[in-house]
Structures are given as C-alpha cells and as structure tokens.
Design an enzyme around this catalytic site. Sequence first.
Site, PDB file in Angstrom:
ATOM      1  N   CYS A 103      -8.333  -4.335  -0.846  1.00 39.04           N
ATOM      2  CA  CYS A 103      -8.288  -2.900  -1.137  1.00 39.04           C
ATOM      3  C   CYS A 103      -7.151  -2.608  -2.128  1.00 39.04           C
ATOM      4  CB  CYS A 103      -8.162  -2.126   0.172  1.00 39.04           C
ATOM      5  SG  CYS A 103      -8.350  -0.342   0.044  1.00 39.04           S
ATOM      6  N   HIS A 104      -6.094  -1.937  -1.680  1.00 42.16           N
ATOM      7  CA  HIS A 104      -4.935  -1.657  -2.526  1.00 42.16           C
ATOM      8  C   HIS A 104      -3.896  -2.783  -2.472  1.00 42.16           C
ATOM      9  CE1 HIS A 104      -6.575   2.433  -2.456  1.00 42.16           C
ATOM     10  NE2 HIS A 104      -5.819   2.692  -3.497  1.00 42.16           N
TER      11      HIS A 104
END
Length: 168
Positions: A103-104
Amino acid sequence: MAKVAFLLASYFEDSEMKNPYEAIKEAGHEATIVGLEKGIVCEGKQGTVSYTSDVAASEVNASDFDAAIIPGGAAPEALRVNDDVVRFVKELNEQGKLIAGICHGPQVMISADILKNKAATSYIGIRDDVKLAGAEYRDEEVVVSGNLVTSRTPKDEPAFIREILAKL
C-alpha cells in the site's frame, strides 16, 4: 529462522500489519516491532488491532535482521521522515536483505532512495511517487524485484505474504 522487523507507527492499515505479522510468526520466524520510540502503542486506522513497539528505530541495526516489512495506511508517512527508519532501510538494502512494503509502505523505500532501477507496485495514490523515485511501476498484486517485495492493497495480502515467506 529469520528475524523480521515490522516498521510501525499509528494509523497503519490493520490487516496489512496483522496478517503478515501472524503469518511470519506462524512460520516460526521472529517478529520485532520497530517503532519511532520503544514501548509506544501503535493503533490501526480501522481500530481493530494495536501493537506496542518492541524497540525504537534509533536502537536497531540492519545486521541484526534478515528482513523488514512495512505495512501501509498512514503510518509510512510518519516513518519516512524519521532519519533512523530511513537509515535502517538503507542499510538493509545495502546488505541485500528483504524489504517488503504494501500500500503506502513503499513511501519509506522512496525516502530511503532504494527504488532506482527496480520494479515495484503500491497503492495507486503514490504510483507517481514510485515512478519518480526511479522504479518501473507495475499494476500487479505483488512485484518481486531483487530484494524488494511490494503490493498494492489489502486484497493483495495473500500474494504479498506468499512472496515474503518464499524469500525468507
């Protein structure tokens, strides 16, 4: 068995920490939660799980670990501006050790400047940042490029976990 660092701060994506963490431990590996400070409770952004950091990033050495996993959510934004976290990730990379971000999570890899000439994926919101950091962006559930493993979102966790365990 491997010693795996989970880089964590509050507002991580709950399942992106919980599922890899449990899989690593179930496989017999040692999991250590590395936070901005030792003994800090890190809350998941969904409020379903929380973890207490075992050690501060300022106290860890890459030579003591075999891998690092960076869950997504908002936590990587807090982690990436910490010099000790960035140093740790850079050193792991220099030693050719596994670094996995979902994800991030790749935001920390960007700040550590380790994406040049690698293939990677991430949450679509940071796709351009990944490209600007020198990576070949791929919109795939999991991308393995040398010592790096990256994934996009919680739905990609099974592939993310599978590739991490294969690398370990």
